[in-house]
Scaffold this motif. Structure first.
Motif, PDB file in Angstrom:
ATOM      1  N   TRP A  80       0.824  -1.201   0.000  1.00  0.00           N
ATOM      2  CA  TRP A  80       0.000   0.000   0.000  1.00  0.00           C
ATOM      3  C   TRP A  80       0.865   1.260   0.000  1.00  0.00           C
ATOM      4  CZ3 TRP A  80      -4.692   1.309  -1.276  1.00  0.00           C
ATOM      5  CH2 TRP A  80      -5.120   2.603  -1.001  1.00  0.00           C
ATOM      6  N   GLU A 140      -0.054   4.356  -2.084  1.00  0.00           N
ATOM      7  CA  GLU A 140      -0.338   5.612  -1.378  1.00  0.00           C
ATOM      8  C   GLU A 140       0.475   6.761  -1.958  1.00  0.00           C
ATOM      9  OE1 GLU A 140       0.318   7.570   3.064  1.00  0.00           O
ATOM     10  OE2 GLU A 140       0.509   5.410   2.783  1.00  0.00           O
ATOM     11  N   THR A 141       1.742   6.506  -2.168  1.00  0.00           N
ATOM     12  CA  THR A 141       2.637   7.552  -2.680  1.00  0.00           C
ATOM     13  C   THR A 141       2.249   7.983  -4.081  1.00  0.00           C
ATOM     14  OG1 THR A 141       4.470   6.724  -1.342  1.00  0.00           O
ATOM     15  CG2 THR A 141       5.035   8.096  -3.246  1.00  0.00           C
ATOM     16  N   PHE A 168      -3.003   7.332  -4.092  1.00  0.00           N
ATOM     17  CA  PHE A 168      -4.103   7.528  -3.157  1.00  0.00           C
ATOM     18  C   PHE A 168      -3.946   8.663  -2.159  1.00  0.00           C
ATOM     19  CE2 PHE A 168      -5.105   3.362  -4.769  1.00  0.00           C
ATOM     20  CZ  PHE A 168      -6.496   3.369  -4.805  1.00  0.00           C
ATOM     21  N   ILE A 184      -3.689   8.414   1.027  1.00  0.00           N
ATOM     22  CA  ILE A 184      -4.193   8.079   2.365  1.00  0.00           C
ATOM     23  C   ILE A 184      -3.459   6.841   2.851  1.00  0.00           C
ATOM     24  CG2 ILE A 184      -6.477   9.115   2.074  1.00  0.00           C
ATOM     25  CD1 ILE A 184      -7.584   6.339   1.453  1.00  0.00           C
ATOM     26  N   ASP A 185      -3.283   6.729   4.187  1.00  0.00           N
ATOM     27  CA  ASP A 185      -2.503   5.605   4.702  1.00  0.00           C
ATOM     28  C   ASP A 185      -3.320   4.311   4.702  1.00  0.00           C
ATOM     29  OD1 ASP A 185      -4.194   5.778   6.904  1.00  0.00           O
ATOM     30  OD2 ASP A 185      -2.715   6.785   8.174  1.00  0.00           O
ATOM     31  N   PHE A 186      -2.628   3.197   4.937  1.00  0.00           N
ATOM     32  CA  PHE A 186      -3.250   1.879   4.873  1.00  0.00           C
ATOM     33  C   PHE A 186      -4.373   1.692   5.893  1.00  0.00           C
ATOM     34  CE2 PHE A 186      -3.205  -2.669   6.218  1.00  0.00           C
ATOM     35  CZ  PHE A 186      -3.753  -3.198   5.068  1.00  0.00           C
ATOM     36  N   ALA A 214      -7.483   3.437   4.515  1.00  0.00           N
ATOM     37  CA  ALA A 214      -8.057   2.719   3.371  1.00  0.00           C
ATOM     38  C   ALA A 214      -8.721   1.426   3.822  1.00  0.00           C
ATOM     39  CB  ALA A 214      -6.965   2.423   2.342  1.00  0.00           C
TER      40      ALA A 214
END
Length: 346
Positions: A177, A181-182, A185, A187-189, A192
């Protein structure tokens, strides 16, 4: 005695504690009171409604110590996934790039977003509280689902899947993730994971890359965890593999844990279990009959009052296709003389 039964509203506090203990990555049980209550309500409805084909039913069971009344663990079945909200996976595919003129051949892997498991039944939400991880608790929670499905095949799909928890640390950091994420998205894992757990999946369609992702472009850390399971999930995967489940290249979108599958008719417990008739005996008669010195898993065939346990205190008579039980075992399972019972030798 340890007995499996359908979940009820009185189990809410225990279910919430299990949701807390299960931690990051256990998507099917987020720590959210409203969602947990909804899961209980949905399960209660599913156990009581008449069903002729799989739909949006969700069957959630708890494992209870009938003496202490402690809830030891939980397990579930989704009758058909992806009917109301998209059920996403990545499929890992291999592609051959070849140039005869240069004599160069390269095999590359891609991650392809798909909904290939829409409509499949899913065994899920298996969790045993840590202090009870001994004896047959894990095996009972895992295999009881197949006994229930064998009793009521009309309620389930011909294809059964299980999503395995992928690699993440105690803080909820997932190497797979982290790359998504980078790059996509932001947002952190844990965020999510929580959103998916509460059913908010719209961000996947909005932000997930629409084209195949070349695995070679991922970070080495992300590549290394594709198709691998969390250390706490490894025992569950081994149980599934013994039942005939296998991995066909599908992985979770967020932590890249493997999804395994099997045809319902090919599940080992489904194939090897059998129906018999209950014959209730007192302890002396059962002792005289020399119970098989072997553990049996057995369950009732009632849907709403389903009960299951593991016990050595039975004797099977093949000539009459009857299962001799103690009055106590029969009472715990809601069985009486002449009742149908499904069982399997362990």
């Amino acid at each position: 005695m340890l007995v499996i039964r359908p979940i009820c509203l009185a189990d809410f506090a225990a279910l919430k504690q299990i949701a807390i203990e299960s931690g990051h990555g256990f998507t099917s049980l987020p720590d959210n009171d409203e969602l947990l209550l909804s899961k209980i309500s949905r399960a209660q409805k599913s156990f009581t409604e008449t069903v002729t084909s799989p739909g949006q039913q969700s069957y959630l069971f708890v494992l209870e110590d009938t003496q202490s009344k402690d809830i030891i663990g939980v397990t579930g079945i989704e009758a058909a996934v992806g009917l109301s909200t998209p059920f996403y996976h990545y499929h890992v595919a291999s592609h051959v790039h070849y140039s005869p003129r240069l004599g160069v051949k390269k095999v590359v892997e891609t991650l392809n977003l798909c909904n290939d498991y829409t409509g499949a039944s899913e065994v899920c939400t298996l969790f045993v509280r840590e202090k009870y991880r001994r004896g047959f608790a894990g095996q009972l929670l895992s295999r009881v689902r197949y006994l229930f499905m064998a009793n009521h095949p009309e309620r389930f799909s011909d294809l059964v899947i299980a999503e395995m928890r992928g690699i993440s640390d105690e803080n909820g950091h997932s190497p797979f993730w982290a790359w998504l994420e980078t790059n996509f998205f932001g947002i952190d894992f844990p965020t999510a994971d929580y959103l998916v757990g509460i059913g908010d999946k719209s961000f996947i369609a909005e932000l997930m890359p629409k084209h195949p992702v070349y695995v070679a472009l991922l970070s080495p850390e992300a590549q290394n965890v594709i198709g691998k399971v969390h250390e706490k999930t490894a025992p569950a995967l081994r149980l599934l593999q013994k039942e005939g489940f296998f991995h066909r290249g599908y992985v979770d979108l967020f932590d890249a844990g493997p999804t395994v599958e099997v045809a319902l008719r090919n599940i080992r417990t489904v194939q090897q279990s059998r129906l018999a008739t209950v014959a209730i005996s007192d302890e002396h008669q059962l002792s005289q009959a020399k119970a098989d010195e072997q553990n049996y898993m057995l369950c009732s065939t009632n849907v709403s009052q389903f009960r299951a346990t593991i016990t050595p205190e039975v004797k099977y008579h093949s000539d009459t296709n009857s299962l001799l039980l103690s009055a106590n075992t029969a009472a715990e399972l809601g069985l009486s003389d002449g009742s149908d019972v499904r069982f399997i030798k362990l």
